[in-house]
Design a protein around this motif. Structure first.
Motif, PDB file in Angstrom:
ATOM      1  N   ASN A  90       0.855  -1.198   0.000  1.00 40.69           N
ATOM      2  CA  ASN A  90       0.000   0.000   0.000  1.00 40.69           C
ATOM      3  C   ASN A  90       0.886   1.241   0.000  1.00 40.69           C
ATOM      4  N   ASP A  91       1.346   1.610  -1.175  1.00 42.01           N
ATOM      5  CA  ASP A  91       2.268   2.747  -1.231  1.00 42.01           C
ATOM      6  C   ASP A  91       1.581   3.999  -1.754  1.00 42.01           C
ATOM      7  N   ALA A  92       0.250   3.964  -1.839  1.00 40.53           N
ATOM      8  CA  ALA A  92      -0.417   5.087  -2.498  1.00 40.53           C
ATOM      9  C   ALA A  92      -1.289   5.933  -1.575  1.00 40.53           C
ATOM     10  N   GLY A  93      -1.495   5.503  -0.377  1.00 39.17           N
ATOM     11  CA  GLY A  93      -2.528   6.183   0.419  1.00 39.17           C
ATOM     12  C   GLY A  93      -2.009   7.177   1.437  1.00 39.17           C
ATOM     13  N   ARG A  94      -2.907   7.528   2.315  1.00 37.54           N
ATOM     14  CA  ARG A  94      -2.667   8.524   3.343  1.00 37.54           C
ATOM     15  C   ARG A  94      -1.579   8.082   4.322  1.00 37.54           C
ATOM     16  N   GLN A  95      -1.525   6.778   4.603  1.00 33.50           N
ATOM     17  CA  GLN A  95      -0.551   6.304   5.585  1.00 33.50           C
ATOM     18  C   GLN A  95       0.881   6.614   5.146  1.00 33.50           C
ATOM     19  N   ILE A  96       1.118   6.531   3.826  1.00 37.23           N
ATOM     20  CA  ILE A  96       2.458   6.819   3.325  1.00 37.23           C
ATOM     21  C   ILE A  96       2.770   8.306   3.441  1.00 37.23           C
ATOM     22  N   ASP A  97       1.729   9.129   3.249  1.00 34.00           N
ATOM     23  CA  ASP A  97       1.915  10.561   3.457  1.00 34.00           C
ATOM     24  C   ASP A  97       2.292  10.844   4.904  1.00 34.00           C
ATOM     25  N   ILE A  98       1.643  10.152   5.814  1.00 34.74           N
ATOM     26  CA  ILE A  98       1.947  10.372   7.231  1.00 34.74           C
ATOM     27  C   ILE A  98       3.367   9.904   7.543  1.00 34.74           C
ATOM     28  N   LEU A  99       3.746   8.776   6.958  1.00 36.46           N
ATOM     29  CA  LEU A  99       5.118   8.307   7.123  1.00 36.46           C
ATOM     30  C   LEU A  99       6.104   9.360   6.633  1.00 36.46           C
ATOM     31  N   THR A 100       5.824   9.905   5.451  1.00 37.71           N
ATOM     32  CA  THR A 100       6.723  10.884   4.854  1.00 37.71           C
ATOM     33  C   THR A 100       6.815  12.142   5.733  1.00 37.71           C
ATOM     34  N   ALA A 101       5.665  12.586   6.205  1.00 38.14           N
ATOM     35  CA  ALA A 101       5.657  13.769   7.065  1.00 38.14           C
ATOM     36  C   ALA A 101       6.432  13.504   8.354  1.00 38.14           C
ATOM     37  N   SER A 102       6.297  12.295   8.878  1.00 46.23           N
ATOM     38  CA  SER A 102       7.018  11.948  10.107  1.00 46.23           C
ATOM     39  C   SER A 102       8.519  12.051   9.883  1.00 46.23           C
ATOM     40  N   VAL A 103       8.975  11.498   8.770  1.00 51.36           N
ATOM     41  CA  VAL A 103      10.399  11.560   8.447  1.00 51.36           C
ATOM     42  C   VAL A 103      10.814  13.005   8.192  1.00 51.36           C
ATOM     43  N   TYR A 104       9.936  13.736   7.520  1.00 48.04           N
ATOM     44  CA  TYR A 104      10.238  15.133   7.185  1.00 48.04           C
ATOM     45  C   TYR A 104      10.486  15.958   8.441  1.00 48.04           C
ATOM     46  N   VAL A 105       9.600  15.807   9.408  1.00 49.09           N
ATOM     47  CA  VAL A 105       9.766  16.580  10.648  1.00 49.09           C
ATOM     48  C   VAL A 105      11.064  16.184  11.346  1.00 49.09           C
ATOM     49  N   ARG A 106      11.387  14.891  11.334  1.00 51.82           N
ATOM     50  CA  ARG A 106      12.642  14.445  11.957  1.00 51.82           C
ATOM     51  C   ARG A 106      13.857  15.025  11.237  1.00 51.82           C
ATOM     52  N   ILE A 107      13.768  15.115   9.905  1.00 52.05           N
ATOM     53  CA  ILE A 107      14.889  15.694   9.147  1.00 52.05           C
ATOM     54  C   ILE A 107      15.108  17.144   9.576  1.00 52.05           C
ATOM     55  N   HIS A 108      14.003  17.836   9.745  1.00 48.41           N
ATOM     56  CA  HIS A 108      14.074  19.259  10.071  1.00 48.41           C
ATOM     57  C   HIS A 108      13.769  19.523  11.537  1.00 48.41           C
ATOM     58  N   GLN A 109      14.080  18.555  12.382  1.00 49.62           N
ATOM     59  CA  GLN A 109      13.713  18.696  13.793  1.00 49.62           C
ATOM     60  C   GLN A 109      14.341  19.951  14.421  1.00 49.62           C
ATOM     61  N   ASP A 110      15.540  20.345  13.921  1.00 49.88           N
ATOM     62  CA  ASP A 110      16.176  21.569  14.435  1.00 49.88           C
ATOM     63  C   ASP A 110      15.266  22.772  14.225  1.00 49.88           C
TER      64      ASP A 110
END
Length: 580
Positions: free
Chosen positions: A167-187
């Motif tokens: 399931n690489d197309a739905g909302r859950q993947i967006d949430i995963l991406t956002a989670s990683v995004y915030v961690r990347i820019h946690q500073d």
RNA sequence: GCGCCUGUAGCUCAGCUGGAUAGAGCAACGGAUUUCUAAUCCGUGGGUCAGGAGUUCGAAUCUCUUCAGGCGCGCCA
């Protein structure tokens, strides 16, 4: 040998006065010749006379006596008698009874396998966990089950393809991406982290790995992202996803990176768990509704053209009434995004288009309400819904030191499949996941799985294998070749192995039942019985001090027992132990 | 409320398209080791197969019903 018995039974049936063909067929369908459950009843038994008696309105005992005397006269067997309410019990001649040993030892890996599924293809879709984090112990049971039925069906001649739906197309993947995004820019985000984002430490690992090979700019105006986010946890994360997509062109790079990282982890874990897949199917390959020629658009179009999909309240619905579903289901939302169901409709159409004779879906039991609507879509698309066989797997409750272990991916606080493998090993884990019928609740005690208590069935069976392995090793130390023939068992001068021979002869029918019912646990219970018969024999009979002739026979018999245990374990994806 | 699953020994569970005295492990009790791995074996006790009705020569198994438990009933995935 059973075949020979059945041939004689057939002859007997047709010789009966006033019997017609349809009666014969019906009797043959309902009756069965099987190996006995106890040697006291002989080797093989048939209930055919009782079935025939009820159809022909005759006395079962009379029929049995008649049939037994005919079979007895044929001199094909040691003994045939009628017993109980009308059973026919057959004692085979010793050479026939013992022939199983030779059959196994001549070709150990083939024993029990069949060609029942020759020229039939089966696709098994299982695990298919959202690629938003490592597999946890909740996924383990479905993984072990899907893999095991794949092995079982293969051994019965089916062409099996195992598939993971990503399931690489739905909302859950967006949430995963956002989670990683915030961690990347946690500073830049300081101590902000969305409440409904994925919190596991693997998210930080992915962020770190991404930064290592990509340049990331720090965010100048963080308020653009965080100002006035909705209070509601679910809405908060959706809003954040929306903003990141809008503001940062790196979104899709991060998304691909995160997805691939998680998939790599999942693949590694499955490999550790001895589970293999032939095919990984990406939901995204179904395309989207904007593309008129995408798989998903075409599937929906087909349903529309058959008037099974219709528009109402701005959404597109599937009429599921014919299949017994309790309400119609939305395919395309008001905002034109397809539902998960729409993807699944297209996915199942694709699976059927690929030409499989049978599709098996292994689903968590909480999805049972979903079966009717998928069946409705399959019928709606013009296919036979019987092609699909949904096997439900109930949750397993895992207990460690008497406490239930957690398994929620979102909170990051969970016991992963990898943890489980490290704690008790792949083989014990698979064994206990498969030890009970899949669609029933399972309480899985991790302490038991590693304990050396009598209750630990896994080691009980392994121990039988290891003991035989050790005996064979000792035999080989003083003998250069394996014995040629179990003579003293054939001539009947040594009969202490008879129970073992009878037990291993049952294996092919167990495997057959297991393949028809898709129940791997039948093999486990069989192996337990076989191990018990062996341990009992081993305790009562010193082997290596036996006379040469008896020793040769015993060694050949035990070698066959060892092969059967190994074959059974192989079907469960478990490595037999050579010493403990 | 509707749908699916479950109810078998004190505990954890087997029990095939209906078949012979309902099985196993644990727990309890009593035994077995000069011998190939005791993570083993042997024995004893323990059951109205949740309750009731039906079909059948025969029901733990099939049908109906009552009771008890689990899960599912989103324009979530």
């Amino acid at each position: 040998m059973i075949q020979t018995i059945n041939e004689q039974i057939d002859k007997f049936l047709s010789s009966l006065p006033e019997i017609n063909n349809s009666q014969i067929i019906s009797i043959k369908e309902r009756s069965a010749t099987t190996l006995t459950d106890d040697l006291k009843k002989g080797h093989a038994t048939s209930n055919v006379c009782m079935i025939a008696a009820s159809i022909l309105k005759q006395n079962p005992k009379d029929l049995a006596v008649k049939l037994a005397s005919i079979m007895e006269k044929s001199e094909k067997y040691e003994n045939v008698e009628s017993a109980g309410p009308g059973f026919i019990n057959v004692t085979l001649k010793r050479e026939d009874f013992v022939s199983t040993i030779k059959q196994i030892n001549d070709n150990p890996k083939e024993f029990g396998t069949s060609k029942d599924g020759e020229n039939k293809s089966v696709q098994i879709e299982f695990v298919s966990a959202n690629p938003t984090g490592p597999l946890h112990v909740g996924h383990g049971r479905g993984a072990a089950y899907g893999d095991a039925i794949g092995r079982i069906l293969s051994s019965c001649g089916f062409r099996v393809e195992k598939e993971y739906y990503i399931n690489d197309a739905g909302r859950q993947i967006d949430i995963l991406t956002a989670s990683v995004y915030v961690r990347i820019h946690q500073d830049s985000f300081k101590d902000f982290f969305p409440k409904n984002a994925y919190k596991g430490s693997y998210i930080e690992d992915i962020a770190k790995a991404f930064k290592k090979i990509n340049s990331t700019k720090s965010i100048r105006d963080i308020h653009l992202y965080t100002a006035q986010l909705p209070e509601d946890d679910e809405k908060e994360i959706d809003a954040l996803v929306f903003r990141i997509k809008d503001f940062d062109s790196q979104w899709s790079d991060i998304k691909d990176f995160a997805l691939n990282s998680v998939l790599e982890t999942i693949k590694e874990d499955l490999k550790l768990f001895n589970v293999s897949f032939d095919h990984w199917f990406y939901e995204s390959s179904l395309g989207d509704m904007a593309d008129k020629n995408s798989k998903i658009s075409l599937a929906i179009e087909t349903l529309k053209s058959k008037k099974l999909a219709f528009e109402e309240k701005g959404a597109i619905w599937l009429d599921t009434s014919e299949s017994g579903d309790d309400k119609n289901r939305v395919l395309i939302r008001e905002d034109e995004r397809p539902t998960y169901f729409a993807s699944d409709v297209a996915y199942h159409k694709n699976k059927i288009d690929r030409g499989f004779d049978k599709l098996i879906n292994v689903w968590g039991a909480d999805h049972h309400g979903y079966i009717k609507r998928i069946e409705a879509s399959i019928s709606g698309l013009g296919f036979n819904k019987d092609k699909l066989d949904v096997q439900l797997v109930q949750f397993a409750n895992l207990f460690k030191d008497g406490k239930k272990v957690k398994m929620s991916t979102r909170s990051g606080d969970f016991y992963s499949l990898k943890d489980l493998i490290q704690d008790i090993g792949t083989d014990a884990a698979r064994f206990y996941y498969l030890s009970k019928q899949a669609d029933q609740h399972l309480d899985f005690d991790l302490n038991l799985a590693t304990s050396d208590s009598k209750e630990n069935m896994f080691y009980y069976i392994q121990y039988a294998h290891a003991r035989i392995f050790s005996l064979l090793g000792k035999y080989k130390n003083s003998n250069t070749n394996m014995p040629s023939s179990p003579d003293s068992i054939i001539n009947g001068s040594y009969k202490k192995c008879d129970k073992l021979i009878h037990e291993i002869s049952r294996y092919p029918s167990i495997l057959k039942r297991s393949s028809l019912s898709l129940h791997p646990h039948l093999i486990i219970f069989y192996l337990k019985d076989l191990a018990h018969t062996f341990h009992s024999f081993y305790n009562d009979n010193p082997v290596l001090t036996e006379s040469e002739e008896n020793l040769d026979s015993i060694i050949l018999c035990l070698d066959a027992v060892k092969s059967v245990i190994a074959n059974g374990f192989e079907l469960l994806g478990i490595e037999p132990m050579e010493k403990m």
